[in-house]
Design a protein around this motif. Sequence first.
Motif, PDB file in Angstrom:
ATOM      1  N   GLY A 126       0.701  -0.990  -0.187  1.00 39.10           N
ATOM      2  CA  GLY A 126      -0.220   0.081  -0.108  1.00 39.10           C
ATOM      3  C   GLY A 126       0.697   1.142   0.031  1.00 39.10           C
ATOM      4  N   PRO A 127      -0.064   2.889   0.371  1.00 34.24           N
ATOM      5  CA  PRO A 127       1.542   3.950   0.546  1.00 34.24           C
ATOM      6  C   PRO A 127       1.912   3.344   1.130  1.00 34.24           C
ATOM      7  N   GLU A 128       3.473   4.573   1.062  1.00 38.03           N
ATOM      8  CA  GLU A 128       4.440   4.191   2.305  1.00 38.03           C
ATOM      9  C   GLU A 128       4.815   2.356   1.958  1.00 38.03           C
ATOM     10  N   PHE A 129       4.680   1.930   1.362  1.00 38.51           N
ATOM     11  CA  PHE A 129       4.860  -0.011   1.538  1.00 38.51           C
ATOM     12  C   PHE A 129       4.510  -0.726   2.893  1.00 38.51           C
ATOM     13  N   ARG A 130       3.152   0.284   3.307  1.00 39.08           N
ATOM     14  CA  ARG A 130       2.498  -0.594   4.130  1.00 39.08           C
ATOM     15  C   ARG A 130       1.845  -1.555   3.801  1.00 39.08           C
ATOM     16  N   TYR A 131       1.921  -2.612   4.473  1.00 40.78           N
ATOM     17  CA  TYR A 131       1.486  -4.326   4.349  1.00 40.78           C
ATOM     18  C   TYR A 131      -0.527  -4.455   4.067  1.00 40.78           C
ATOM     19  N   PRO A 132      -1.187  -4.836   2.934  1.00 36.26           N
ATOM     20  CA  PRO A 132      -1.334  -4.558   2.692  1.00 36.26           C
ATOM     21  C   PRO A 132      -2.609  -5.591   3.262  1.00 36.26           C
ATOM     22  N   THR A 133      -3.047  -5.817   4.673  1.00 36.65           N
ATOM     23  CA  THR A 133      -3.777  -6.809   5.179  1.00 36.65           C
ATOM     24  C   THR A 133      -5.355  -6.380   4.496  1.00 36.65           C
ATOM     25  N   ASP A 134      -5.751  -5.729   4.440  1.00 42.00           N
ATOM     26  CA  ASP A 134      -6.576  -5.996   3.800  1.00 42.00           C
ATOM     27  C   ASP A 134      -7.014  -6.665   2.686  1.00 42.00           C
ATOM     28  N   ALA A 135      -6.371  -6.494   1.875  1.00 41.75           N
ATOM     29  CA  ALA A 135      -6.040  -6.191   0.490  1.00 41.75           C
ATOM     30  C   ALA A 135      -5.482  -8.456   0.478  1.00 41.75           C
ATOM     31  N   VAL A 136      -4.574  -8.497   1.415  1.00 45.01           N
ATOM     32  CA  VAL A 136      -3.944  -9.538   1.503  1.00 45.01           C
ATOM     33  C   VAL A 136      -5.772 -10.802   1.702  1.00 45.01           C
ATOM     34  N   LEU A 137      -6.410 -10.836   3.440  1.00 40.31           N
ATOM     35  CA  LEU A 137      -6.746 -11.458   3.393  1.00 40.31           C
ATOM     36  C   LEU A 137      -8.263 -11.961   2.371  1.00 40.31           C
ATOM     37  N   ALA A 138      -8.860 -10.406   1.188  1.00 40.83           N
ATOM     38  CA  ALA A 138      -9.939 -10.404   0.607  1.00 40.83           C
ATOM     39  C   ALA A 138      -8.694 -11.335  -0.537  1.00 40.83           C
ATOM     40  N   ARG A 139      -7.455 -11.752  -0.698  1.00 41.66           N
ATOM     41  CA  ARG A 139      -7.315 -12.703  -1.323  1.00 41.66           C
ATOM     42  C   ARG A 139      -6.616 -14.010  -1.046  1.00 41.66           C
ATOM     43  N   ILE A 140      -7.346 -13.947   0.066  1.00 47.09           N
ATOM     44  CA  ILE A 140      -7.556 -15.746   0.888  1.00 47.09           C
ATOM     45  C   ILE A 140      -8.513 -16.825  -0.264  1.00 47.09           C
ATOM     46  N   SER A 141      -7.953 -18.057  -0.556  1.00 49.02           N
ATOM     47  CA  SER A 141      -9.076 -18.754  -1.314  1.00 49.02           C
ATOM     48  C   SER A 141      -8.369 -19.888  -0.613  1.00 49.02           C
ATOM     49  N   ALA A 142      -9.714 -21.231  -1.440  1.00 47.54           N
ATOM     50  CA  ALA A 142      -9.127 -22.503  -0.540  1.00 47.54           C
ATOM     51  C   ALA A 142      -7.388 -22.890  -0.839  1.00 47.54           C
ATOM     52  N   HIS A 143      -7.729 -21.897  -2.216  1.00 45.04           N
ATOM     53  CA  HIS A 143      -6.252 -22.454  -3.338  1.00 45.04           C
ATOM     54  C   HIS A 143      -5.266 -22.288  -1.937  1.00 45.04           C
ATOM     55  N   THR A 144      -5.153 -21.281  -1.199  1.00 45.71           N
ATOM     56  CA  THR A 144      -3.646 -20.472  -0.353  1.00 45.71           C
ATOM     57  C   THR A 144      -3.066 -22.014  -0.078  1.00 45.71           C
ATOM     58  N   ARG A 145      -2.082 -21.331   0.108  1.00 47.94           N
ATOM     59  CA  ARG A 145      -0.971 -23.017   0.682  1.00 47.94           C
ATOM     60  C   ARG A 145       0.136 -21.637   1.160  1.00 47.94           C
ATOM     61  N   LEU A 146       0.463 -20.480   1.125  1.00 45.60           N
ATOM     62  CA  LEU A 146       1.497 -20.422   1.815  1.00 45.60           C
ATOM     63  C   LEU A 146       1.415 -18.765   1.655  1.00 45.60           C
ATOM     64  N   ILE A 147       1.800 -18.034   2.603  1.00 49.21           N
ATOM     65  CA  ILE A 147       1.531 -16.575   2.629  1.00 49.21           C
ATOM     66  C   ILE A 147       2.889 -16.286   3.571  1.00 49.21           C
ATOM     67  N   ALA A 148       3.833 -14.911   2.463  1.00 46.78           N
ATOM     68  CA  ALA A 148       4.913 -15.576   3.492  1.00 46.78           C
ATOM     69  C   ALA A 148       5.058 -14.123   3.731  1.00 46.78           C
ATOM     70  N   ILE A 149       5.359 -13.407   4.406  1.00 43.55           N
ATOM     71  CA  ILE A 149       5.812 -12.220   5.074  1.00 43.55           C
ATOM     72  C   ILE A 149       7.121 -11.403   6.086  1.00 43.55           C
ATOM     73  N   ALA A 150       8.108 -11.172   5.254  1.00 40.99           N
ATOM     74  CA  ALA A 150       9.225 -10.607   6.118  1.00 40.99           C
ATOM     75  C   ALA A 150       9.001  -9.509   6.783  1.00 40.99           C
ATOM     76  N   ASN A 151       9.186  -9.682   8.157  1.00 41.20           N
ATOM     77  CA  ASN A 151       9.021  -8.574   8.735  1.00 41.20           C
ATOM     78  C   ASN A 151      10.234  -8.471   9.901  1.00 41.20           C
ATOM     79  N   PRO A 152      11.266  -7.784   9.921  1.00 38.51           N
ATOM     80  CA  PRO A 152      10.845  -6.559   8.926  1.00 38.51           C
ATOM     81  C   PRO A 152      10.577  -7.005   7.377  1.00 38.51           C
ATOM     82  N   ASN A 153      10.228  -6.001   6.562  1.00 41.66           N
ATOM     83  CA  ASN A 153      10.407  -6.588   4.910  1.00 41.66           C
ATOM     84  C   ASN A 153      11.609  -5.726   4.594  1.00 41.66           C
ATOM     85  N   ASN A 154      12.895  -6.757   3.608  1.00 44.03           N
ATOM     86  CA  ASN A 154      12.944  -5.925   2.706  1.00 44.03           C
ATOM     87  C   ASN A 154      12.677  -6.204   1.465  1.00 44.03           C
ATOM     88  N   PRO A 155      13.093  -5.051   0.753  1.00 43.57           N
ATOM     89  CA  PRO A 155      13.865  -3.793   0.537  1.00 43.57           C
ATOM     90  C   PRO A 155      13.627  -2.434   1.622  1.00 43.57           C
TER      91      PRO A 155
END
Length: 357
Positions: A126-155
């Motif tokens: 999202g703006p200022e490279f914010r993690y778009p949590t709502d967009a991620v939640l909306a995209r989760i489906s029955a096929h989703t098997r991995l969500i990888a999150i670098a925290n803190p993120n690189n780069p």
Amino acid sequence: MLEARGAVCSLKEYHPPLGGRVGLRLDFNENTVGCSPRVLERMRQLQFDQLARYPERESVERQVATHLGVDPAGLLLTNGVDEAIHLVCETYLQPGDEVLIVVPTFSMYEIYAAATGAQVITLPAGPEFRYPTDAVLARISAHTRLIAIANPNNPTGTVVSRTDLLRILRAAPDAAVLADEAYFDFYGESLLAGVASSLNLFVARTFSKAYGLAGLRIGALAGNAAQMAMVRRVSSPYNVNAVALACLPEALADQEYVQQYVTEVRQGRERLEQELRSLKLRFWPSLANFVLVEIGERHDAFVRAMRERGILVRDRSRDPGCDGCVRISVGSNAQTDRLIVALREAVGTLSVTGVPA
Ligand SMILES: Cc1ncc(COP(=O)(O)O)c(C=O)c1O
């Protein structure tokens, strides 16, 4: 003719620019002063037979588990976080599965996930490279098997809040959620305490960054013991070499050394950000050991100008959403002094005009 699998043929080649890295290396987010002297001392004492034998991971694994406060059955030492990512992909993904990542982020998630034949779905930050949590939640489906999150993120150096990570974890019970905490030491917040009670959370840690052991290749993957038993099936029993295993306890024991380095990096990060503010360059406040800076059109020339002054920084302008951006790692106080002098000169000679902060 023998052909590689289709998923492998369509992988992008990834060659980090490792050649000719002469100078102060602020380009790979490594520790810039080296590991604890106790590690080298231990390495010098190694005997022939320790190298002749296959390495035995378990006792060091228990020490690391105790250090991290997790159940040893839920912890696997790995050949860096890179291998941890690879093992999670190998354990849980198959063709037809979906993997969610938010870009820009660390490249290896996409590479290892795509190599299994899974479909990698990239969502823009999202703006200022914010993690778009709502967009991620909306995209989760029955096929989703991995969500990888670098925290803190690189780069970007940005972070995802604990609340948001837990929302994602709960929303995707059939997916592995990998919290890559490679930069944990410079940040301080972790999901590690939650791995035992969660059936889909994995936390990865590395000794490559704050501990200064990138060359030894050692990291750890923690998860629920039942899940980690599956991950262990995929891992080589000898994935971590004997030298790394012999040295790691010394590195862990010398917390004073690590904490001193982390303190200097945090101070240096603050000073660098202050300097970027006064140079009127846009940057993203970071919780890792690097800062992403928008240099603008002259990013190539800036990287060259820094190199001429003996400092290597990493051009990230090809990363999604990072047009004109350069990533600068932070090291010791003395190195930050050098960095700031070089930065002022490089910006002055190029009249770099990033977007004002
Ligand atoms: C987010 C992230 N994860 C993992 C790694 C790799 O860590 P390791 O050296 O433990 O394989 C890096 C290295 O830059 C990184 O930025």
